[in-house]
Enzyme design. Structure first.
Site, mmCIF file in Angstrom:
data_model
loop_
_atom_site.group_PDB
_atom_site.id
_atom_site.type_symbol
_atom_site.label_atom_id
_atom_site.label_comp_id
_atom_site.label_asym_id
_atom_site.label_seq_id
_atom_site.Cartn_x
_atom_site.Cartn_y
_atom_site.Cartn_z
ATOM 1 N N HIS A 47 97.398 15.543 61.117
ATOM 2 C CA HIS A 47 97.952 16.542 60.199
ATOM 3 C C HIS A 47 99.200 16.004 59.508
ATOM 4 C CE1 HIS A 47 95.748 20.059 62.339
ATOM 5 N NE2 HIS A 47 95.086 19.621 61.298
ATOM 6 N N HIS B 105 92.739 26.153 65.528
ATOM 7 C CA HIS B 105 93.152 24.752 65.529
ATOM 8 C C HIS B 105 91.948 23.874 65.873
ATOM 9 C CE1 HIS B 105 95.212 21.037 66.718
ATOM 10 N NE2 HIS B 105 96.230 21.476 65.999
ATOM 11 N N SER C 132 100.619 20.992 60.809
ATOM 12 C CA SER C 132 100.772 20.458 62.164
ATOM 13 C C SER C 132 101.193 21.549 63.138
ATOM 14 C CB SER C 132 101.816 19.333 62.165
ATOM 15 O OG SER C 132 102.171 18.972 63.483
ATOM 16 N N SER C 133 100.319 21.850 64.099
ATOM 17 C CA SER C 133 100.600 22.886 65.089
ATOM 18 C C SER C 133 101.798 22.524 65.959
ATOM 19 C CB SER C 133 99.369 23.106 65.975
ATOM 20 O OG SER C 133 99.654 23.987 67.033
ATOM 21 N N GLU D 216 91.621 21.192 67.558
ATOM 22 C CA GLU D 216 91.527 20.779 68.963
ATOM 23 C C GLU D 216 90.891 21.868 69.804
ATOM 24 O OE1 GLU D 216 94.406 20.256 72.793
ATOM 25 O OE2 GLU D 216 95.167 19.364 70.940
#
Length: 281
Positions: free
Chosen positions: A41, A126, A220-221, A128
């Protein structure tokens, strides 16, 4: 003026490994090269790779149209079904999934095969988390708030895992809530050590400075979580992607500045911001 740069700022092991694998494929000249989703990201890194011929595949519909070439699974990983489709299409598959994420896939696969209800603490949107869900053989439940825990049905056996970049303190709160409800669960703390260390250091720095700068991609988390942590400790906390964003900010009455960055932020961007702060503020 005092400037404190976090030692943990920048690429984590998993991200560095994934990015290096893509550039290695570029050096080998094995075009066409694809990544399933942006490799990380960070828009600057993705743009550079695109300039070198790397194409981003965004979903299974686009994947189905590819009949040859190399496809790279990004650090976030993918579900079992997506990976099987890549192999079935005869593509050369380079698996750059972060090893810490891989461990979650195996834990979820093993627990669900034994009949456990799988609960994933994280952001359901997300990549992931979407990938982790794809390895559960039973219906997975994703929670990120105390209220969402109420949606989990009673289960004889439950396995709880976490998105690797989730806020550690919040993870503990959610686990405690599940324990209060009497769920018979096996809790696996899968937040990676690098994330915990980065969050702890960011909080410590933010407590002792007048302003805090958090660098990272807008999607970006882990960077967003760093920002939230720092903002709770330092009111003048700024989220920037590059030096250009920082130049639009104003820092009145600032004697000390802290700098940290998400796991997908290249070192050159961090250094540009650090140099600018030291020379201009």
């Amino acid at each position: 003026m005092k400037v404190v740069l976090a030692k943990t700022a920048g690429f984590c092991f998993g991200v560095k490994r994934a990015v290096e694998q893509v550039y290695e494929q570029v050096r080998q000249g094995t075009l066409p090269i694809y990544t399933y989703g942006p490799i990380i990201h960070n828009e600057e890194v993705v743009a550079d790779l695109e300039s070198r011929g790397v194409q981003v595949i965004h979903d299974e519909e686009e994947l189905a149209k590819i009949t040859e070439g190399t496809i790279i699974i990004r650090s976030h990983g993918v579900g079992r079904e997506v990976q099987e489709k890549m192999n079935a299409q005869g593509l050369t598959v380079v698996d750059a999934t972060c090893p810490f994420v891989k461990k979650i896939h195996k834990a979820v696969d093993r627990a669900s095969a034994a009949g456990d209800t799988v609960v994933i603490v994280g952001d359901r949107n997300h990549p992931e988390v979407i990938g982790i869900c794809g390895w559960s053989r039973t219906k997975p439940y994703v929670v990120s708030t105390l209220e969402e825990i109420e949606t989990i049905p009673p289960a004889e056996k439950m396995t709880v895992v976490s998105q690797t970049t989730f806020n550690y303190k919040k993870f503990q709160e959610l686990v405690e809530k599940m324990e209060e409800k009497g769920y018979h669960s096996s809790v696996v703390n899968t937040i990676c050590n690098a994330t915990q260390e980065r969050q702890i250091e960011a909080r410590t720095i933010a407590k002792g400075v007048d302003a805090m700068i958090v660098i990272g991609g807008r999607h970006s988390s882990n960077t967003q979580k760093l920002y939230d942590i720092c903002k709770a400790e330092c009111n003048q906390t700024f989220y920037v992607q590059t030096l250009v964003d920082l130049k639009t900010q104003c820092f009145p009455n600032v004697r000390s500045v802290g700098i940290t960055a998400g796991a997908s932020t290249p070192n050159n961007i961090i250094e540009e911001v650090h140099t600018y702060v030291r020379s201009k503020l």
